[in-house]
Design a protein around this motif. Structure first.
Motif, PDB file in Angstrom:
ATOM      1  N   GLY A  15     -19.168 -57.830  45.664  1.00 32.11           N
ATOM      2  CA  GLY A  15     -17.979 -57.455  45.640  1.00 32.11           C
ATOM      3  C   GLY A  15     -18.914 -58.053  46.771  1.00 32.11           C
ATOM      4  N   THR A  16     -19.765 -58.195  47.253  1.00 27.86           N
ATOM      5  CA  THR A  16     -20.155 -58.108  48.429  1.00 27.86           C
ATOM      6  C   THR A  16     -20.756 -59.550  49.068  1.00 27.86           C
ATOM      7  OG1 THR A  16     -22.579 -58.252  47.658  1.00 27.86           O
ATOM      8  CG2 THR A  16     -21.380 -56.005  49.077  1.00 27.86           C
ATOM      9  N   GLU A  17     -20.557 -60.193  50.617  1.00 32.35           N
ATOM     10  CA  GLU A  17     -19.999 -61.006  50.996  1.00 32.35           C
ATOM     11  C   GLU A  17     -21.596 -61.757  50.778  1.00 32.35           C
ATOM     12  OE1 GLU A  17     -19.600 -63.878  55.008  1.00 32.35           O
ATOM     13  OE2 GLU A  17     -21.052 -61.695  55.364  1.00 32.35           O
ATOM     14  N   ARG A  20     -21.742 -62.995  46.684  1.00 27.60           N
ATOM     15  CA  ARG A  20     -21.139 -63.997  46.632  1.00 27.60           C
ATOM     16  C   ARG A  20     -21.379 -65.173  46.759  1.00 27.60           C
ATOM     17  NH1 ARG A  20     -16.973 -60.792  49.120  1.00 27.60           N
ATOM     18  NH2 ARG A  20     -17.021 -61.967  50.905  1.00 27.60           N
ATOM     19  N   ILE A  21     -22.096 -65.004  48.157  1.00 26.85           N
ATOM     20  CA  ILE A  21     -23.247 -66.037  48.977  1.00 26.85           C
ATOM     21  C   ILE A  21     -24.653 -66.368  47.994  1.00 26.85           C
ATOM     22  CG2 ILE A  21     -24.836 -67.161  50.524  1.00 26.85           C
ATOM     23  CD1 ILE A  21     -22.767 -65.580  52.330  1.00 26.85           C
ATOM     24  N   LEU A  27     -29.320 -67.885  43.663  1.00 28.72           N
ATOM     25  CA  LEU A  27     -30.028 -66.670  43.882  1.00 28.72           C
ATOM     26  C   LEU A  27     -30.528 -65.878  42.636  1.00 28.72           C
ATOM     27  CD1 LEU A  27     -30.048 -66.299  47.443  1.00 28.72           C
ATOM     28  CD2 LEU A  27     -31.526 -68.084  46.449  1.00 28.72           C
ATOM     29  N   LYS A  28     -31.299 -65.837  42.088  1.00 27.35           N
ATOM     30  CA  LYS A  28     -31.405 -64.821  41.001  1.00 27.35           C
ATOM     31  C   LYS A  28     -32.243 -63.676  41.743  1.00 27.35           C
ATOM     32  CE  LYS A  28     -30.959 -67.987  37.286  1.00 27.35           C
ATOM     33  NZ  LYS A  28     -29.481 -68.965  38.678  1.00 27.35           N
ATOM     34  N   ALA A  29     -31.467 -62.509  41.468  1.00 25.34           N
ATOM     35  CA  ALA A  29     -31.872 -61.226  41.776  1.00 25.34           C
ATOM     36  C   ALA A  29     -31.774 -60.540  40.923  1.00 25.34           C
ATOM     37  CB  ALA A  29     -31.050 -61.117  42.847  1.00 25.34           C
ATOM     38  N   PRO A  32     -28.461 -56.193  41.934  1.00 19.49           N
ATOM     39  CA  PRO A  32     -26.923 -56.960  43.011  1.00 19.49           C
ATOM     40  C   PRO A  32     -27.317 -57.451  44.197  1.00 19.49           C
ATOM     41  CG  PRO A  32     -26.453 -55.218  42.347  1.00 19.49           C
ATOM     42  CD  PRO A  32     -27.330 -54.623  41.777  1.00 19.49           C
ATOM     43  N   LEU A  33     -27.355 -58.624  44.868  1.00 20.09           N
ATOM     44  CA  LEU A  33     -28.072 -59.258  45.900  1.00 20.09           C
ATOM     45  C   LEU A  33     -27.190 -58.218  47.499  1.00 20.09           C
ATOM     46  CD1 LEU A  33     -30.050 -60.835  47.073  1.00 20.09           C
ATOM     47  CD2 LEU A  33     -28.472 -62.237  47.218  1.00 20.09           C
ATOM     48  N   ASP A  34     -28.347 -57.909  48.364  1.00 20.98           N
ATOM     49  CA  ASP A  34     -27.803 -57.112  49.241  1.00 20.98           C
ATOM     50  C   ASP A  34     -28.199 -57.858  50.124  1.00 20.98           C
ATOM     51  OD1 ASP A  34     -30.174 -56.847  49.194  1.00 20.98           O
ATOM     52  OD2 ASP A  34     -29.946 -53.988  49.441  1.00 20.98           O
ATOM     53  N   ASP A  35     -27.313 -57.167  51.888  1.00 17.36           N
ATOM     54  CA  ASP A  35     -28.172 -58.324  52.683  1.00 17.36           C
ATOM     55  C   ASP A  35     -29.187 -58.124  53.283  1.00 17.36           C
ATOM     56  OD1 ASP A  35     -25.233 -58.490  54.010  1.00 17.36           O
ATOM     57  OD2 ASP A  35     -25.082 -56.289  55.600  1.00 17.36           O
TER      58      ASP A  35
END
Length: 155
Positions: A15-17, A20-21, A27-29, A32-35
Motif C-alpha cells: 500500500g505504500t510507495e 512497492r519500490i 528488497l527483503k524486510a 512491511p518496508l516503510d520510508d
C-alpha cells in the motif's frame, strides 16, 4: 517486464510507495518496508540483486550502463559487496518512476514501455527513461508530469 504484472492487481501490491519500490528492487524486510527502512537500505547500499531485479522489469540495457557501469556491477558481485550509495540512489530514483508509471498504466507492459521510451514534448523531447536515469531532478520531473496526468491534466 514480467515483474510489473503485480500492478495489474493493485490490491496485491504493498500500500505504500516504499513497499512497492522495495518490491521492484527485490528488497527483503522482516516487516512491511516503510520510508525509514527504505532510506536505511539505500544509505547502506543496495545489494547487487536490487540491480538484477530491476533489470528483470526494465531490461538489462536500461540498468547496466545508464545507471550502473558493467564493471562496477561485476566488482560488487564478485566481492559480495553492496553497491555504493550513489548507485543505490540511482536505482531508487528510476524505481520511483517505474512505480508511478506502472500504477498509472495498471501493469500494462506495452504501455509502460512505450511511455518510458518515447520522447515527450513536456520533457524537452527526451524520453521519461532518459530523464529518470539522468539525476534525481529528472526523475522528479517525470513523476510530476505523471501526477498531472492522474489529476486529468493533459500530458
Amino acid at each position: 517486464m514480467a515483474a510489473l504484472e503485480a500492478y495489474m492487481t493493485p490490491e496485491a501490491l504493498p500500500g505504500t510507495e516504499s513497499g512497492r519500490i522495495g518490491k521492484l528492487l527485490g528488497l527483503k524486510a522482516k516487516s512491511p518496508l516503510d520510508d525509514i527502512g527504505l532510506a536505511d537500505h539505500i544509505a547502506r547500499g543496495l545489494a547487487v540483486s536490487a540491480a538484477e531485479t530491476l533489470s528483470l522489469a526494465l531490461g538489462r540495457a536500461a540498468v547496466v550502463g545508464p545507471l550502473i557501469p558493467e564493471a562496477t556491477l561485476r566488482r560488487a558481485k564478485k566481492g559480495r559487496k553492496a553497491l555504493s550509495r550513489e548507485m543505490s540512489e540511482r536505482l531508487y530514483e528510476v524505481s520511483r518512476v517505474v512505480d508511478a508509471v506502472s500504477r498509472l498504466y495498471h501493469g500494462d507492459e506495452a504501455a509502460i514501455s512505450r511511455f518510458l521510451n518515447r520522447p515527450h514534448k513536456l520533457l524537452a523531447g527526451r524520453t521519461p527513461m532518459e530523464m529518470a536515469q539522468s539525476n534525481s531532478a529528472g526523475a522528479e520531473a517525470v513523476i510530476n508530469m505523471l501526477r498531472r496526468a492522474e489529476s486529468s491534466f493533459a500530458v
